[in-house]
Motif scaffolding. Sequence first.
Motif, PDB file in Angstrom:
ATOM      1  N   ARG A 170       0.633  -1.197   0.076  1.00 43.10           N
ATOM      2  CA  ARG A 170       0.073   0.147  -0.092  1.00 43.10           C
ATOM      3  C   ARG A 170       0.749   1.152  -0.048  1.00 43.10           C
ATOM      4  NH1 ARG A 170      -4.665  -0.643  -1.827  1.00 43.10           N
ATOM      5  NH2 ARG A 170      -5.202   1.299  -0.963  1.00 43.10           N
ATOM      6  N   THR A 171       1.894   1.189   0.614  1.00 37.10           N
ATOM      7  CA  THR A 171       3.121   2.240   0.558  1.00 37.10           C
ATOM      8  C   THR A 171       3.254   2.727  -0.913  1.00 37.10           C
ATOM      9  OG1 THR A 171       4.005   1.545   2.651  1.00 37.10           O
ATOM     10  CG2 THR A 171       5.154   3.191   1.347  1.00 37.10           C
ATOM     11  N   LEU A 172       3.469   1.761  -1.874  1.00 32.84           N
ATOM     12  CA  LEU A 172       3.612   1.944  -3.252  1.00 32.84           C
ATOM     13  C   LEU A 172       2.674   2.896  -3.800  1.00 32.84           C
ATOM     14  CD1 LEU A 172       5.507  -1.241  -4.404  1.00 32.84           C
ATOM     15  CD2 LEU A 172       6.515   1.043  -3.831  1.00 32.84           C
ATOM     16  N   ILE A 173       1.273   2.313  -3.557  1.00 35.27           N
ATOM     17  CA  ILE A 173       0.043   2.901  -4.063  1.00 35.27           C
ATOM     18  C   ILE A 173       0.133   4.246  -3.524  1.00 35.27           C
ATOM     19  CG2 ILE A 173      -2.397   2.729  -4.366  1.00 35.27           C
ATOM     20  CD1 ILE A 173      -2.087  -0.015  -4.113  1.00 35.27           C
ATOM     21  N   ASN A 174      -0.031   4.536  -2.240  1.00 37.31           N
ATOM     22  CA  ASN A 174      -0.086   5.775  -1.551  1.00 37.31           C
ATOM     23  C   ASN A 174       0.902   6.872  -2.290  1.00 37.31           C
ATOM     24  OD1 ASN A 174      -2.134   4.846  -0.175  1.00 37.31           O
ATOM     25  ND2 ASN A 174      -0.945   4.170   1.500  1.00 37.31           N
ATOM     26  N   ALA A 175       2.387   6.371  -2.270  1.00 39.73           N
ATOM     27  CA  ALA A 175       3.086   7.360  -2.878  1.00 39.73           C
ATOM     28  C   ALA A 175       2.966   7.556  -4.344  1.00 39.73           C
ATOM     29  CB  ALA A 175       4.553   6.534  -2.785  1.00 39.73           C
TER      30      ALA A 175
END
Length: 274
Positions: A170-175
């Motif tokens: 999810r960190t990649l998507i949020n970034a």
Amino acid sequence: MAVTTTSRKTPRKQAAQPRTRRTERRRGVHPLVLNFIALVAGVAVWAVLAALNVESLPGPVAVARQAGDLIADGTLADDLFASLRRVFTGFALGTALAIPVGFLMGWYPTARGLLEPYIQFFRTIPPLALIPLAIVLMGIGETPKVFVIFLAAFLSCVVAAFQGVVDVDRTLINAARVLGASDRVIFLKVVIPASTPFILVGMRIGLGAAWATVVAAELIAAQEGLGFRMQHAQTYYDLDTIFVGLITIGVLGLVMDRLLLLAERRLTGWQERR
């Protein structure tokens, strides 16, 4: 004092380099060498068991001779191409449908709620159990065989594709969203690359399921194919032909799996490996 300190540290650094090189040399034998050793050992054990006449087991020489006869009269080639055609058709159709369905289930909660019960329901039913029903509904031609292969490959790959989307960090998507990327860009540039390893693993599992299913389908209703040839040989207690069919299926499955593994390494070169 500075000169003395430097002279003391330098030999330590120089001594560490050979140790590192020795460590790299000790990492292990090349996998191909190990594969060859395993192959030779397996054939040797097989030859010993055959020489001891364990359960009338045919030896490697007798099986190789029978394979040469089947190749010479074209029987093995016809059966091989018949089975390959069924496997490729069912596997390609199952994979082509499984990937978009898995993405839909992983990306849209509504699609997951609608489709997941059916996926989990049919996953509990072995594709082999559907062969009689497929033959009754579709006849004894190529359609029921391809259908059960399609189902086996689809159910294996769709779960892998779905899990790949769900497990995206999810960190990649949020970034990506913070940087202004749209959902379409996030899906194409983040979700698909991150879920590719899962999809390829699912394809490898689906390929094994496809081979298992095609042999079972050919045992029930077929006039050609490796499964049909082994069933026909069983009637006459022709163990040599049965072994030829088993080895052919194993070699074909191994080659196809290695090709998928090679594709996985090429497409996921960014992934850390042991």
